[in-house]
Scaffold this motif. Structure first.
Motif, mmCIF file in Angstrom:
data_model
loop_
_atom_site.group_PDB
_atom_site.id
_atom_site.type_symbol
_atom_site.label_atom_id
_atom_site.label_comp_id
_atom_site.label_asym_id
_atom_site.label_seq_id
_atom_site.Cartn_x
_atom_site.Cartn_y
_atom_site.Cartn_z
ATOM 1 N N ILE A 10 0.864 -1.190 0.000
ATOM 2 C CA ILE A 10 0.000 0.000 0.000
ATOM 3 C C ILE A 10 0.891 1.228 0.000
ATOM 4 C CG2 ILE A 10 -1.621 1.414 1.375
ATOM 5 C CD1 ILE A 10 -3.085 -0.974 0.401
ATOM 6 N N ASP A 11 0.537 2.198 -0.821
ATOM 7 C CA ASP A 11 1.210 3.491 -0.842
ATOM 8 C C ASP A 11 0.107 4.533 -0.993
ATOM 9 O OD1 ASP A 11 3.468 5.014 -0.645
ATOM 10 O OD2 ASP A 11 4.350 4.367 -2.538
ATOM 11 N N GLY A 12 -0.446 4.975 0.120
ATOM 12 C CA GLY A 12 -1.580 5.886 0.096
ATOM 13 C C GLY A 12 -1.179 7.315 0.418
ATOM 14 N N THR A 13 -1.765 8.260 -0.309
ATOM 15 C CA THR A 13 -1.499 9.681 -0.101
ATOM 16 C C THR A 13 -2.825 10.417 0.027
ATOM 17 O OG1 THR A 13 0.526 9.532 -1.416
ATOM 18 C CG2 THR A 13 -0.396 11.726 -1.083
ATOM 19 N N SER A 14 -2.995 11.138 1.118
ATOM 20 C CA SER A 14 -4.229 11.871 1.361
ATOM 21 C C SER A 14 -4.500 12.880 0.255
ATOM 22 C CB SER A 14 -4.151 12.611 2.702
ATOM 23 O OG SER A 14 -5.319 13.397 2.891
ATOM 24 N N VAL A 15 -5.769 13.022 -0.073
ATOM 25 C CA VAL A 15 -6.193 14.029 -1.044
ATOM 26 C C VAL A 15 -6.791 15.254 -0.346
ATOM 27 C CG1 VAL A 15 -6.545 12.367 -2.907
ATOM 28 C CG2 VAL A 15 -8.438 12.888 -1.348
ATOM 29 N N ALA A 16 -6.855 15.220 0.979
ATOM 30 C CA ALA A 16 -7.456 16.319 1.746
ATOM 31 C C ALA A 16 -6.492 17.493 1.882
ATOM 32 C CB ALA A 16 -7.854 15.827 3.137
ATOM 33 N N GLY A 59 0.837 -11.829 8.465
ATOM 34 C CA GLY A 59 2.291 -11.841 8.321
ATOM 35 C C GLY A 59 2.931 -10.686 9.056
ATOM 36 N N MET A 60 4.229 -10.504 8.841
ATOM 37 C CA MET A 60 4.983 -9.407 9.446
ATOM 38 C C MET A 60 4.878 -8.186 8.531
ATOM 39 S SD MET A 60 6.809 -8.168 11.874
ATOM 40 C CE MET A 60 7.335 -9.561 12.855
ATOM 41 N N TYR A 61 4.327 -7.090 9.062
ATOM 42 C CA TYR A 61 4.101 -5.884 8.276
ATOM 43 C C TYR A 61 4.768 -4.679 8.924
ATOM 44 C CZ TYR A 61 0.579 -8.176 5.399
ATOM 45 O OH TYR A 61 -0.065 -8.995 4.521
ATOM 46 N N ARG A 62 5.162 -3.756 8.058
ATOM 47 C CA ARG A 62 5.672 -2.457 8.499
ATOM 48 C C ARG A 62 4.669 -1.406 8.063
ATOM 49 N NH1 ARG A 62 9.943 1.286 5.535
ATOM 50 N NH2 ARG A 62 10.410 2.753 7.204
ATOM 51 N N ILE A 63 4.241 -0.590 9.025
ATOM 52 C CA ILE A 63 3.351 0.526 8.748
ATOM 53 C C ILE A 63 4.167 1.797 8.952
ATOM 54 C CG2 ILE A 63 1.187 1.684 9.353
ATOM 55 C CD1 ILE A 63 0.896 -1.291 8.478
ATOM 56 N N LYS A 64 4.227 2.629 7.935
ATOM 57 C CA LYS A 64 4.942 3.901 8.039
ATOM 58 C C LYS A 64 3.977 5.004 7.644
ATOM 59 C CE LYS A 64 8.749 6.600 6.335
ATOM 60 N NZ LYS A 64 10.132 6.559 6.688
ATOM 61 N N VAL A 65 3.803 5.977 8.529
ATOM 62 C CA VAL A 65 2.971 7.136 8.220
ATOM 63 C C VAL A 65 3.805 8.394 8.379
ATOM 64 C CG1 VAL A 65 0.774 6.053 8.852
ATOM 65 C CG2 VAL A 65 2.062 7.319 10.566
ATOM 66 N N THR A 121 -7.856 -5.437 11.141
ATOM 67 C CA THR A 121 -7.996 -4.101 10.575
ATOM 68 C C THR A 121 -7.131 -3.117 11.356
ATOM 69 O OG1 THR A 121 -9.909 -3.577 11.963
ATOM 70 C CG2 THR A 121 -10.359 -4.522 9.775
ATOM 71 N N LEU A 122 -6.732 -2.053 10.664
ATOM 72 C CA LEU A 122 -5.896 -1.019 11.262
ATOM 73 C C LEU A 122 -6.515 0.333 10.985
ATOM 74 C CD1 LEU A 122 -2.942 -0.257 12.453
ATOM 75 C CD2 LEU A 122 -2.458 0.271 10.061
ATOM 76 N N ASP A 123 -6.707 1.125 12.034
ATOM 77 C CA ASP A 123 -7.139 2.512 11.914
ATOM 78 C C ASP A 123 -6.042 3.396 12.472
ATOM 79 O OD1 ASP A 123 -10.004 2.456 10.968
ATOM 80 O OD2 ASP A 123 -10.190 1.176 12.732
ATOM 81 N N THR A 124 -5.879 4.572 11.888
ATOM 82 C CA THR A 124 -4.911 5.561 12.356
ATOM 83 C C THR A 124 -5.705 6.774 12.801
ATOM 84 O OG1 THR A 124 -3.350 4.751 10.711
ATOM 85 C CG2 THR A 124 -2.868 6.873 11.725
ATOM 86 N N GLN A 125 -5.483 7.219 14.040
ATOM 87 C CA GLN A 125 -6.277 8.318 14.588
ATOM 88 C C GLN A 125 -5.417 9.499 15.012
ATOM 89 O OE1 GLN A 125 -8.563 6.500 17.805
ATOM 90 N NE2 GLN A 125 -10.304 6.369 16.417
ATOM 91 N N VAL A 158 0.454 10.537 4.638
ATOM 92 C CA VAL A 158 0.897 9.488 3.720
ATOM 93 C C VAL A 158 1.057 8.204 4.525
ATOM 94 C CG1 VAL A 158 2.781 8.730 2.209
ATOM 95 C CG2 VAL A 158 2.141 11.147 2.278
ATOM 96 N N MET A 159 0.655 7.065 3.939
ATOM 97 C CA MET A 159 0.848 5.765 4.586
ATOM 98 C C MET A 159 1.466 4.796 3.596
ATOM 99 S SD MET A 159 -1.787 2.931 6.174
ATOM 100 C CE MET A 159 -2.009 3.658 7.792
ATOM 101 N N ARG A 160 2.453 4.073 4.088
ATOM 102 C CA ARG A 160 3.061 2.988 3.318
ATOM 103 C C ARG A 160 2.946 1.721 4.156
ATOM 104 N NH1 ARG A 160 8.779 4.228 1.274
ATOM 105 N NH2 ARG A 160 7.533 5.294 -0.273
#
Length: 168
Positions: A10-16, A59-65, A121-125, A158-160
């Protein structure tokens, strides 16, 4: 070992242009969005348009924001708090930043590795602390357009998401 690779899923970029809690305290915490929906149920990971990540493969994941944060208006100090929730339960520690004036615009980079079960599931607040000034949030920046070679916009969030995989 050389047969383990890092795969970006995942490579997400906010549009806000901004993401600001409507007030202070827990009741006003908001989920951060990281752009349009990415992936489907057949992908290892997918993210909806509200920023919720679903792990279709464990699995083993890395979350970078990365967040660009600041505030407008108000006197005094604002405090913003950031956290990850896995299946509604906080993962790791809360990260906090203080903003001392309305002209501050800074960024923070948060990394987290974890072993995630299938279906989690993962939420970022983000939240404004109840005891501080009621201002602050995430803000995008648009550099002045000077024609050819103009710099790209700076998103507010941004989230990767990456994972370990065995090489074929």
């Amino acid at each position: 070992t050389t047969d383990i690779l890092m795969e970006r899923v995942i490579d997400g970029t906010s549009v806000a242009s901004n993401q600001q809690p409507p007030g202070r305290g827990i009741a006003n915490a908001i989920n951060v969005e990281f752009g349009p929906a990415i992936g489907t149920g057949s992908d290892p990971v997918q993210m909806d348009a509200n920023g919720k990540v679903t792990f279709n493969t464990g699995g083993m994941y890395r979350i970078k924001v990365v967040f660009q944060f600041g505030r407008t208006g108000g006197a005094g100090v604002s405090e913003l708090l950031f956290r990850f929730l896995v299946n509604g339960v906080q993962l790791g520690r809360t990260v906090g930043v203080k903003i001392e004036n309305a002209n501050d615009l800074r960024y923070i980079d948060i990394d987290n590795w974890f072993n995630v079960p299938t279906g989690a599931t993962l939420d970022t607040q983000i939240m404004r602390d109840l005891g501080e000034n009621n201002s602050g949030g995430l803000f995008a920046t648009s550099p002045t357009n000077e024609g050819a070679g103009t710099w790209a916009n700076v998103p507010c969030a941004v989230m990767r998401v990456e994972r370990f995989v065995v090489a074929p």
